[in-house]
Design an enzyme around this catalytic site. Structure first.
Site, short mmCIF file in Angstrom:
data_model
loop_
_atom_site.label_atom_id
_atom_site.label_comp_id
_atom_site.label_asym_id
_atom_site.label_seq_id
_atom_site.Cartn_x
_atom_site.Cartn_y
_atom_site.Cartn_z
N ASP A 9 3.80 7.96 11.77
CA ASP A 9 4.79 7.15 11.34
C ASP A 9 4.40 5.85 12.07
O ASP A 9 4.71 5.97 13.39
CB ASP A 9 6.28 7.51 11.27
CG ASP A 9 7.25 6.58 10.86
OD1 ASP A 9 6.99 5.49 10.74
OD2 ASP A 9 8.39 7.17 10.14
N ASP A 25 4.66 1.97 -0.19
CA ASP A 25 5.23 2.73 -1.10
C ASP A 25 6.49 1.96 -1.54
O ASP A 25 7.30 1.63 -0.76
CB ASP A 25 5.62 4.17 -0.55
CG ASP A 25 4.31 4.92 -0.04
OD1 ASP A 25 3.53 5.03 -0.97
OD2 ASP A 25 4.38 5.45 1.10
N LYS A 33 13.79 3.54 -6.78
CA LYS A 33 14.90 3.98 -7.13
C LYS A 33 15.93 3.48 -5.91
O LYS A 33 15.81 3.20 -4.73
CB LYS A 33 15.35 5.56 -6.87
CG LYS A 33 14.84 6.36 -7.96
CD LYS A 33 14.66 7.66 -7.87
CE LYS A 33 14.03 8.18 -8.90
NZ LYS A 33 13.78 9.83 -8.74
N ASP A 74 2.35 -4.88 -5.88
CA ASP A 74 2.22 -5.08 -7.38
C ASP A 74 3.72 -4.82 -7.77
O ASP A 74 3.93 -4.85 -9.33
CB ASP A 74 1.47 -4.17 -7.85
CG ASP A 74 1.50 -2.83 -7.74
OD1 ASP A 74 2.00 -2.43 -6.79
OD2 ASP A 74 1.48 -2.05 -8.94
N ARG A 82 -7.37 0.33 -2.38
CA ARG A 82 -7.48 1.28 -3.82
C ARG A 82 -6.17 1.16 -4.52
O ARG A 82 -6.35 1.05 -5.75
CB ARG A 82 -7.46 2.75 -3.00
CG ARG A 82 -7.59 4.00 -4.20
CD ARG A 82 -8.03 5.08 -3.45
NE ARG A 82 -9.06 5.22 -2.60
CZ ARG A 82 -9.55 6.16 -2.11
NH1 ARG A 82 -8.94 7.20 -2.22
NH2 ARG A 82 -10.76 6.43 -1.30
N TYR A 83 -5.15 0.83 -3.79
CA TYR A 83 -3.73 0.84 -4.72
C TYR A 83 -3.58 -0.64 -5.28
O TYR A 83 -3.29 -0.65 -6.32
CB TYR A 83 -2.69 0.89 -3.63
CG TYR A 83 -2.19 2.32 -3.71
CD1 TYR A 83 -2.66 2.99 -2.87
CD2 TYR A 83 -1.20 2.53 -4.75
CE1 TYR A 83 -2.32 4.38 -2.94
CE2 TYR A 83 -0.85 4.08 -4.60
CZ TYR A 83 -1.41 4.92 -3.52
OH TYR A 83 -0.82 6.28 -3.80
N GLU A 84 -4.54 -1.61 -4.88
CA GLU A 84 -4.70 -2.78 -5.86
C GLU A 84 -5.44 -2.56 -6.99
O GLU A 84 -5.23 -2.98 -8.20
CB GLU A 84 -5.13 -3.91 -4.99
CG GLU A 84 -5.44 -5.11 -5.95
CD GLU A 84 -6.18 -6.31 -5.09
OE1 GLU A 84 -6.36 -6.47 -3.98
OE2 GLU A 84 -6.71 -7.10 -5.93
C1 LIG Z 1 0.88 3.15 -1.70
S1 LIG Z 1 -0.15 3.62 -0.49
C2 LIG Z 1 -0.87 2.24 0.09
C3 LIG Z 1 -2.16 2.33 0.76
C4 LIG Z 1 -3.06 1.19 1.02
N1 LIG Z 1 -2.59 0.02 1.79
C5 LIG Z 1 -3.76 0.61 -0.38
O1 LIG Z 1 -3.18 -0.31 -0.51
O2 LIG Z 1 -4.53 1.17 -1.05
C6 LIG Z 1 1.01 3.54 1.11
C7 LIG Z 1 0.53 4.36 2.16
O3 LIG Z 1 1.34 4.04 3.26
C8 LIG Z 1 1.62 5.15 3.83
N2 LIG Z 1 2.85 5.25 4.82
C9 LIG Z 1 4.00 5.16 4.09
N3 LIG Z 1 5.08 5.26 5.10
C10 LIG Z 1 4.19 4.86 6.10
C11 LIG Z 1 4.84 4.86 7.71
N4 LIG Z 1 6.27 4.94 8.17
N5 LIG Z 1 3.88 4.76 8.56
C12 LIG Z 1 2.55 4.33 8.18
N6 LIG Z 1 2.09 4.87 7.10
C13 LIG Z 1 3.10 4.78 6.12
C14 LIG Z 1 1.41 6.38 3.04
O4 LIG Z 1 1.09 7.45 3.66
C15 LIG Z 1 0.49 5.74 1.97
O5 LIG Z 1 -1.02 6.28 2.48
#
Ligand SMILES: C[S@@+](CC[C@H](N)C(=O)[O-])C[C@H]1O[C@@H](n2cnc3c(N)ncnc32)[C@H](O)[C@@H]1O
Length: 230
Positions: free
Chosen positions: A110, A132, A136, A168, A207-209
């Site tokens: 984290d 993320d 909700k 997005d 990747r998410y973009e």
């Molecule tokens: C939707 S993904 C996006 C990943 C990447 N940034 C992309 O655009 O492809 C969000 C990422 O944030 C990570 N994440 C969520 N909460 C986190 C936290 N508190 N500290 C670090 N990473 C976190 C998740 O494990 C996940 O891999």
């Protein structure tokens, strides 16, 4: 105060790991892992063999495509990436090994545990890309872009340092603008609707973009800056 681990709500592991990826997690990750002090602050510049000009931070790097691209294009910068998702960590470790990148260190947990320990003025840029969305209403307090996170970043970032955000999810973009736009330590650099629909050239796709574009969602790319301290 350091946040508690139970506040992390994301996934830690999705798919089983190949033997090679397990080896990288076992042998390479410990060499790159950021050692968090139990007390006091951490100077991230001291994590690198050659003193970097600056340290840039990426929170939630996913598979690390953006982090690896930045590290490859900015060898003078030290990078710290935070990601608790083990499959994502293994993907970045594979890239680090293949491309022989020596300027990345990893906090495999984290990000808030690290933010609470960073030395003031130690971060020259921060990226939080496609976090993320937690759509909700009852989950919105889990969003990583929050006043609490920006309070830590305000301490850790040097004056003028950029905070780059992308999403997005229109509701999360509004949330980012509400939180960062009203934070006393940050000023907007790039927030107007037309400009922020295009990704700057020094900002590769994640990747998410790509997943968002495949769904024909529209992405926004926001930039704020740490205001000068008085
Ligand atoms: C939707 S993904 C996006 C990943 C990447 N940034 C992309 O655009 O492809 C969000 C990422 O944030 C990570 N994440 C969520 N909460 C986190 C936290 N508190 N500290 C670090 N990473 C976190 C998740 O494990 C996940 O891999």
């Amino acid at each position: 105060m350091a946040p508690e681990l139970r506040r992390f709500h994301g996934r830690r592991l999705a798919r089983p790991l190949t033997r090679r990826r397990k080896e990288l997690l076992e042998h390479l990750l410990p060499r790159l892992r950021v050692p968090l002090p139990e007390q006091g602050t951490l100077d991230p510049r001291a994590l690198f063999t050659a003193l970097p000009e600056e340290v840039w931070l990426e929170i939630g790097f996913g598979g690390g495509e953006h982090l690896a691209w930045q590290a490859e294009h900015h060898p003078e910068i030290g990078f710290v990436g935070c990601e608790p998702f083990v499959n994502g960590l293994a993907t970045l470790l594979t890239t680090i090994e293949e491309k022989r990148l020596s300027n990345i260190r990893i906090h495999p947990d984290d990000a808030r545990l690290l933010l609470a320990r960073l030395e003031p003025h130690s971060i020259g840029r921060c990226f939080i890309l496609f976090p993320d969305p937690w759509p909700k209403a009852r989950h919105k307090k889990r969003r990583i872009v929050s006043t609490e996170t920006l309070d830590w970043l305000a301490d850790a970032m040097r004056d003028g340092a950029e905070l780059r955000l992308a999403s997005d999810d229109a509701d999360y973009v509004q949330h980012m603008q509400d939180v960062a736009g009203t934070h006393a330590a940050f000023r907007a650099v790039r927030i107007d609707e037309a400009t922020t629909r295009t990704r700057p050239s020094d900002w590769p796709a994640t990747r998410y973009e790509e997943k968002a574009l495949a769904k024909e969602a529209s992405c926004r790319f926001l930039v704020y800056a740490r205001k000068p301290r008085n």
